[in-house]
Write an enzyme that holds these catalytic residues in place. Structure first.
Site, mmCIF file in Angstrom:
data_model
loop_
_atom_site.group_PDB
_atom_site.id
_atom_site.type_symbol
_atom_site.label_atom_id
_atom_site.label_comp_id
_atom_site.label_asym_id
_atom_site.label_seq_id
_atom_site.Cartn_x
_atom_site.Cartn_y
_atom_site.Cartn_z
ATOM 1 N N GLU A 1 29.765 31.078 -10.966
ATOM 2 C CA GLU A 1 29.192 30.224 -12.015
ATOM 3 C C GLU A 1 27.749 30.597 -12.344
ATOM 4 O O GLU A 1 26.843 29.783 -12.198
ATOM 5 C CB GLU A 1 29.310 28.752 -11.596
ATOM 6 C CG GLU A 1 30.765 28.337 -11.501
ATOM 7 C CD GLU A 1 30.979 26.865 -11.156
ATOM 8 O OE1 GLU A 1 30.348 26.378 -10.208
ATOM 9 O OE2 GLU A 1 31.795 26.226 -11.821
ATOM 10 N N GLU B 1 39.120 28.791 -8.446
ATOM 11 C CA GLU B 1 39.073 27.419 -7.932
ATOM 12 C C GLU B 1 40.141 26.647 -8.682
ATOM 13 O O GLU B 1 40.238 26.748 -9.906
ATOM 14 C CB GLU B 1 37.703 26.763 -8.183
ATOM 15 C CG GLU B 1 36.570 27.427 -7.422
ATOM 16 C CD GLU B 1 35.194 26.829 -7.727
ATOM 17 O OE1 GLU B 1 35.111 25.704 -8.242
ATOM 18 O OE2 GLU B 1 34.197 27.525 -7.450
#
Lengths: 614, 305
Positions: A453, A521
């Site tokens: 991220e 994820e």
């Protein structure tokens, strides 16, 4: 004169006088030692002297001088976070930077609220180390530190989750050494270490001294591959260093009883590379059969005295993308994975070998075959445990800059790090180098991950290029590029996303499918959750290009605290330490709680993954 | 005072205290003085009181049950910020607009206010605004709570704002009325200065609403070295209760021993308080003038120092 502020805030300064990153091998004085502990090593863990200051101005500026005395000196345990030993604020915060609402900063500015931990450790060299080349190794220090020995500045390092080493041969004394470490909680590295976790500081992983003999294997890579016909390929490259320019001797490397080669070395031979060796019909490495071969390197002097012995366990496997699917050993690979933060309810991220071994048991028991080291390199021991257990690793580089491009629940990259600014490039490449060089010999590592991220730009593209330039035996992974899709052709071998609903996964695989699809994820396991897990599993049967995913995540991040009202110990999560801002219960998303008890959803994980991998 | 323009928050530093207002959570998330944090969570809208025996008898709790949900959940719709009397558009406050503010003169200000707008989680929805104002030459932060009702909702059990303080109060004292007061139980109260040690447990056999103090002009709360002061900003003062448990916890308790151990202090500041009744018998409603008509408007102003 060292300018502390410049070191902390200048992105072009991130390692000063550190040794080059190298493979995580251990060298032993004898073959027998390899069964226990290496006598080349001297652990420095234990009680150290310690001075804590809330701000840089309050620190003891002369603490590294031999003449220094102060009544502020306390004791602290190394390794450990200072916050869990009574110093400074414990804070859990997710994407926001920890100074949110307190200081207005832009990278690479460093907050003025920057606690400083000053550590002092006295030591004598054992007889076996006297006169030898001496290295000091810090396995993990958060987030930046200056090192002094006997009053002399030795060096500076960052990258909290990566080992750093310094050659202290010239500064070390036989007796009464005074080692001083000045650790800053915040540095420009904090912009790249915005992982969703408790924010700690200090020396939180082990510290060692080790000596290296007259000739030493500084680094090696036993690069392996598996051919379709079942034969193995092995290429050894290694780096050597010598104490004495007149050194002459030999080096023997072996692979089980299959390969044994002796080469003559002298101090001019600082690098060696074998030709590619073919080993007929090797046993392949997989999660079902994690077969490892005993590999070793032994270094001898010219009288055939053993100087050092380096054993290592290596495996033969082939990772590729074939016909749109990720394959391992020429068969489709299905990732049944989990993200794992290092965690202990008692000690935070300062975990022990027994914590790690328990994690292996639990994760294998949940029928997982893969772990993503979210979002930083783990303790080095973890990778060998995964090699032996048969857990494929996504070895993630220590980087997350979530708060720099994702603000107010929107993608907002008006400023972001590492972005495109060349000033960050060497720093982020260095993190990749450390990841690759440290873990390159591990059979379990099948993906290099650029971090988590952190959006995408020229610097992350350069990180991808780096891994591609050094390793053609593994895949490169990065998810953040999905927010800047123009970079998709340059970044990541797989289309990686997170929390994508099953229908959207199918839509990608039906309509695009230019890369295999991976969920780095998914199945957010916060509290009472993990419903609908089977919906994802069905996609394996529909699309070869579906690689699978990694559950978010393995363990609740909660800490023991004593309840003042009852005296009872309980598991405290974000916000329970008076910290602001916080993201509160978002610290707890595990399939096990912070004490490693299975949460009820484990039944679903075990069944879905178990049926898939049967 | 210094203003910190965060990505999800407005920070203010003034007179040794610091304040953080969270855009995404709809209120003040941090009030820190001398290294001590005074807020456990962002304050919530208070609409529920634990059912009194008379509430149960006359069916009030059943008629007004939806306010229990509205008390538990609220919906922040937006916020507005004014600095030195000029509105700063929210587009300038959040990214990327706030990038311009790093070198803005607005980072030093004489006054700042932030108002959060809420909708109650009811159908139809009433609206609530909570304004926090700070001024250079005045202590602490002023809070203006305002409820604007709509027709079609049942009567309110209470109407105000609830703070959870992250400590068990050692003592509190107030300038206002003696004892426990409700709109229909004010006659015997005597104005003065009063003090209570610790947080009182429920004085009634079955745990229920208790501990309201109406027409208070000043409240001081102490715990160890922590001290919080609430001062009225409107002529008839404010109503408050300072209890060891939330209305939900009180609702679920049969006896005091069923209450959770005391860890926090639940401070409710009310703009309107319902009476307790019991006029002719168990089961009759509270007198009309002690009801809270949910279509009305109610406000309260106070200063937290």
């Amino acid at each position: 004169m060292i300018s502390i502020q410049n070191y902390l805030s200048d992105p072009s300064v991130f390692r000063v006088n550190t040794r080059k990153a190298h493979s995580d091998h251990i060298h032993y004085r004898t073959i027998g030692e390899a069964e226990s502990a290496s006598s080349f090593y001297m652990p420095l863990d234990g009680e150290w002297d310690f001075i804590y200051s809330d701000t840089p101005d309050e620190r003891e500026k002369d603490f590294h001088k031999d003449s220094f005395v102060s009544d502020r000196v306390q004791k602290i345990h190394v390794p450990g976070h200072v916050e869990l030993q009574g110093h400074g604020q414990i804070q859990y915060i997710n994407t926001m930077y920890p100074w949110e609402g307190k200081e207005m900063l832009r990278p690479p500015m460093v907050p003025s609220a920057n606690p400083v931990s000053q550590y002092i450790r006295y030591f004598d060299l054992p007889d076996s180390m006297k006169g030898e080349r001496i290295i000091i190794r810090f396995e993990g220090v958060e987030t930046a530190y200056f090192l002094y020995l006997n009053g002399e500045f030795i060096g500076y390092a960052e990258d909290s989750f990566t080992p750093s080493e310094f050659d202290i041969t010239d500064a070390v004394r036989d007796k009464n050494n005074r080692l001083c470490v000045e650790v800053y909680k915040r540095s420009k590295a904090s912009w790249l270490e915005d992982q969703d976790f408790f924010r700690f500081s200090g020396i939180f992983r082990p510290v060692y001294l080790y000596s290296i003999p007259a000739a030493h294997v500084d680094d090696f890579w036993a690069k392996t591959d598996l051919e379709r016909d079942g034969s193995g390929k092995l290429t050894l490259s290694l780096m050597l260093s010598y104490k004495d320019p007149a050194f002459k001797g030999s080096l023997v490397y072996t692979l089980g009883s299959i390969v044994s080669r002796k080469i003559a070395i002298d101090s001019s031979v600082t690098a060696y590379r074998s030709e590619e060796m073919t080993i007929p019909s090797v046993r392949s490495y997989s999660h079902e059969h994690p077969y490892l071969y005993d590999f070793s390197i032994a270094v001898y002097d010219d009288e055939d005295n053993l100087l050092e012995y380096v054993p290592y366990r290596i495996g033969f496997r082939h990772v590729a993308i074939e016909n749109g699917a990720v394959t391992l050993n020429y068969k489709r690979l299905m990732i049944c994975g989990v993200n794992r933060h290092e965690w202990s309810a008692e000690n935070g991220r300062a975990i022990t070998m027994s914590d790690m071994k328990r994690d292996i048991e639990i994760i294998k028991g949940a029928n997982c075959n893969s772990v993503r080291t979210c979002h930083y390199p783990d303790r080095v021991e973890w990778y060998s445990l995964c090699d032996e257990a048969g857990l494929y690793l996504m070895s993630e580089t220590n980087m997350e800059s979530h708060g720099s491009w994702h603000k107010n629940s929107r993608v907002e990259p008006s400023w972001n790090v590492p972005g495109d600014d060349p000033i960050w490039k060497d720093l982020v490449i260095d993190r990749c180098v450390s990841n690759f060089e440290t873990f390159k010999n591990h059979a379990s590592v099948i993906f290099w991950s650029l971090g988590n991220e952190s959006y995408a730009g020229e610097n992350i593209r350069a990180m991808n290029d780096y891994f591609k330039s050094v390793d053609d035996t593994r895949l490169v992974h990065y998810e953040g590029v999905s927010f800047n899709p123009g970079y998709k052709k340059y970044i990541s071998d797989v289309e990686s996303r997170m929390y994508t609903p099953p229908e959207k996964v199918r839509e990608y695989l039906r309509k695009d499918g230019s890369k295999p699809f991976l969920l780095c994820e998914y199945m957010h396991s916060m509290g009472n959750s993990l419903g609908g897990f089977k919906d994802y599993d069905d996609i394996f049967d529909e699309f070869d290009g579906y690689v699978g995913g990694y559950i978010w995540d393995y363990i609740d991040q909660a800490l023991y605290k004593i309840d003042e009202a009852t005296g009872m110990r309980f598991l405290a999560y974000g916000g329970d330490f008076g910290e602001k801002r916080s993201d509160y219960e978002f610290s707890c998303n595990g399939i096990v709680d912070a004490e490693r008890h299975e949460k009820p959803q484990m039944q679903e994980v075990r069944a879905v993954y178990g049926n898939r991998l049967r | 005072m210094e203003i910190v323009f965060g990505d999800l928050s407005l920070g203010v530093k003034k007179g040794g205290a610091s304040y953080i207002f969270a855009y995404n959570l709809g209120g003040i998330e941090s009030l820190e003085k001398e290294g001590n944090e005074y807020l456990y969570r962002v304050p919530s809208l208070a609409f529920w009181r634990a059912t009194t025996d008379n509430d149960r008898g006359n069916g009030f709790s059943k008629r007004s049950a939806l306010w229990m949900g509205a008390d538990a959940f609220s919906d922040v719709e937006g916020y507005e910020v004014e600095i030195d009397g000029t509105e700063v558009p929210s587009a300038s406050l959040i990214a990327p607009g706030n990038n311009e503010l790093i070198s803005s003169p607005l980072r030093k200000a004489d006054s700042v206010s932030i108002v959060f707008h809420f909708r109650t989680c009811t159908a139809p929805s009433a609206s609530v605004s909570v304004r926090y104002s700070l001024e250079e030459d005045k202590d602490g932060v002023k809070v203006d709570y305002s409820y604007k009702g709509v027709p079609g909702l049942p009567e309110l059990p209470v109407c105000g704002l609830r703070f959870i303080l992250p400590f068990k109060t050692e003592s509190f004292e107030w300038d206002g009325l003696s004892g426990e007061t409700y709109p229909d139980r004010l006659y015997g109260a005597v104005r003065g200065h009063y003090r209570t040690e610790g947080l009182p447990l429920c004085p009634y056999a079955m745990v229920q609403e208790y501990g309201m103090h109406m027409h208070t002009s000043e409240l001081g709360i102490k715990c160890m070295n922590k001290e919080l002061c609430i001062k009225a900003e409107s002529d008839d003062g404010f109503s408050f209760s300072l209890l060891p448990a939330s209305p939900m916890a009180l609702e679920n308790a049969y006896h005091n021993i069923d209450l959770p151990p005391q860890r926090y202090s639940y401070l409710t500041i009310a703009a309107a308080v319902r009476g307790v009744g019991g006029i002719d018998s168990w089961g009759s409603d509270v007198g009309k003038d002690a009801h809270i008509d949910s279509s009305g408007s109610y406000s309260v102003s106070f200063r937290i120092i």
